[in-house]
Design a protein around this motif. Structure first.
Motif, PDB file in Angstrom:
ATOM      1  N   MET A 146       8.891 -15.443  -6.085  1.00 48.56           N
ATOM      2  CA  MET A 146       9.120 -14.012  -6.111  1.00 48.56           C
ATOM      3  C   MET A 146       9.472 -13.497  -4.719  1.00 48.56           C
ATOM      4  O   MET A 146      10.350 -12.663  -4.569  1.00 48.56           O
ATOM      5  CB  MET A 146       7.887 -13.277  -6.645  1.00 48.56           C
ATOM      6  CG  MET A 146       8.108 -11.785  -6.773  1.00 48.56           C
ATOM      7  SD  MET A 146       6.767 -10.885  -7.513  1.00 48.56           S
ATOM      8  CE  MET A 146       5.485 -11.104  -6.322  1.00 48.56           C
ATOM      9  N   TYR A 180       8.774 -12.687 -13.487  1.00 46.45           N
ATOM     10  CA  TYR A 180       7.486 -12.043 -13.224  1.00 46.45           C
ATOM     11  C   TYR A 180       7.416 -10.690 -13.913  1.00 46.45           C
ATOM     12  O   TYR A 180       8.427 -10.104 -14.253  1.00 46.45           O
ATOM     13  CB  TYR A 180       7.277 -11.856 -11.711  1.00 46.45           C
ATOM     14  CG  TYR A 180       7.244 -13.155 -10.973  1.00 46.45           C
ATOM     15  CD1 TYR A 180       6.080 -13.893 -10.904  1.00 46.45           C
ATOM     16  CD2 TYR A 180       8.385 -13.650 -10.368  1.00 46.45           C
ATOM     17  CE1 TYR A 180       6.048 -15.101 -10.237  1.00 46.45           C
ATOM     18  CE2 TYR A 180       8.364 -14.857  -9.701  1.00 46.45           C
ATOM     19  CZ  TYR A 180       7.194 -15.578  -9.638  1.00 46.45           C
ATOM     20  OH  TYR A 180       7.178 -16.770  -8.990  1.00 46.45           O
ATOM     21  N   GLU A 208      -0.329 -13.247 -12.779  1.00 40.76           N
ATOM     22  CA  GLU A 208       0.506 -13.890 -13.787  1.00 40.76           C
ATOM     23  C   GLU A 208       0.806 -15.313 -13.393  1.00 40.76           C
ATOM     24  O   GLU A 208       0.850 -15.649 -12.224  1.00 40.76           O
ATOM     25  CB  GLU A 208       1.844 -13.150 -13.872  1.00 40.76           C
ATOM     26  CG  GLU A 208       1.907 -12.191 -14.984  1.00 40.76           C
ATOM     27  CD  GLU A 208       3.290 -11.621 -15.091  1.00 40.76           C
ATOM     28  OE1 GLU A 208       4.222 -12.386 -15.357  1.00 40.76           O
ATOM     29  OE2 GLU A 208       3.420 -10.430 -14.884  1.00 40.76           O
ATOM     30  N   LEU A 248       3.621 -18.397 -13.554  1.00 40.07           N
ATOM     31  CA  LEU A 248       5.067 -18.544 -13.609  1.00 40.07           C
ATOM     32  C   LEU A 248       5.477 -19.128 -14.947  1.00 40.07           C
ATOM     33  O   LEU A 248       4.969 -20.164 -15.365  1.00 40.07           O
ATOM     34  CB  LEU A 248       5.535 -19.448 -12.460  1.00 40.07           C
ATOM     35  CG  LEU A 248       7.017 -19.622 -12.257  1.00 40.07           C
ATOM     36  CD1 LEU A 248       7.641 -18.272 -11.926  1.00 40.07           C
ATOM     37  CD2 LEU A 248       7.281 -20.591 -11.139  1.00 40.07           C
TER      38      LEU A 248
END
Length: 179
Positions: free
Chosen positions: A4, A69, A129, A131
């Motif tokens: 990210m 994401y 979260e 991936l």
């Protein structure tokens, strides 16, 4: 997290390029209206093309980040990266703080810090979260053979099975071989 950050760093770099080109194009249009026509110079069209291209690729990378994401993670980090890159681009290319009193610069930077702190406080209790994909998709590479479909999916036919359900391991005489 590193994926990210890579994607949003690319978005931030493109955002700073967008800020520079938008300011150049708007300055040339304003100068054309007020004084001398700037639309006849090739630099206007070059900056216009850079502006459009950087916007398109910025959206592409931001879209890729939101696919990988959750948007509640991507948007705050993108806000911080975009703001920092826009400030740095303005300082370097347009010398926005040149001649400004220290108090003005301090209040501006303190306001940015408060904005970042607010983003942090709003998003600090979000659940983390995992991936979904382990790679960043940059699209198809021309001329490269796609080898990602060698193994069949779990929902597809297994090895040695024909679409009609018969076994492909039958011998010429029609007898089944044990595999």
């Amino acid at each position: 997290m590193k994926h990210m950050v890579i994607l949003l760093t690319l978005v931030a770099i493109l955002a700073s390029l967008t800020v520079i080109s938008v300011k150049a194009v708007s300055g040339m249009i304003t100068f054309s209206v007020m004084d001398k026509m700037q639309l006849t110079y090739p630099i206007f069209y070059i900056m216009f093309i850079i502006m459009i291209a950087s916007c398109v690729f910025q959206v592409k990378f931001l879209n890729q980040a939101t696919k990988l994401y959750n948007t509640t993670t991507v948007v705050p980090v993108n806000h911080i990266f975009f703001t920092i890159s826009a400030i740095i681009a303005g300082i370097i290319f347009y010398q926005e703080f040149l001649g400004a009193p220290f108090l003005t610069v301090f209040i501006y930077l303190f306001g940015c810090f408060l904005s970042f702190l607010g983003v942090f406080l709003v998003t600090r209790n979000r659940e983390k979260e995992h991936l979904q994909q382990s790679y960043i998709d940059f699209g198809n590479i021309p001329g490269k053979q796609m080898l990602d479909k060698i193994q069949p999916d779990s929902h597809s036919l297994s090895y040695g099975t024909l679409p009609d359900g018969s076994d492909s391991t039958k011998s010429q005489s029609g007898e089944r071989k044990e595999v």
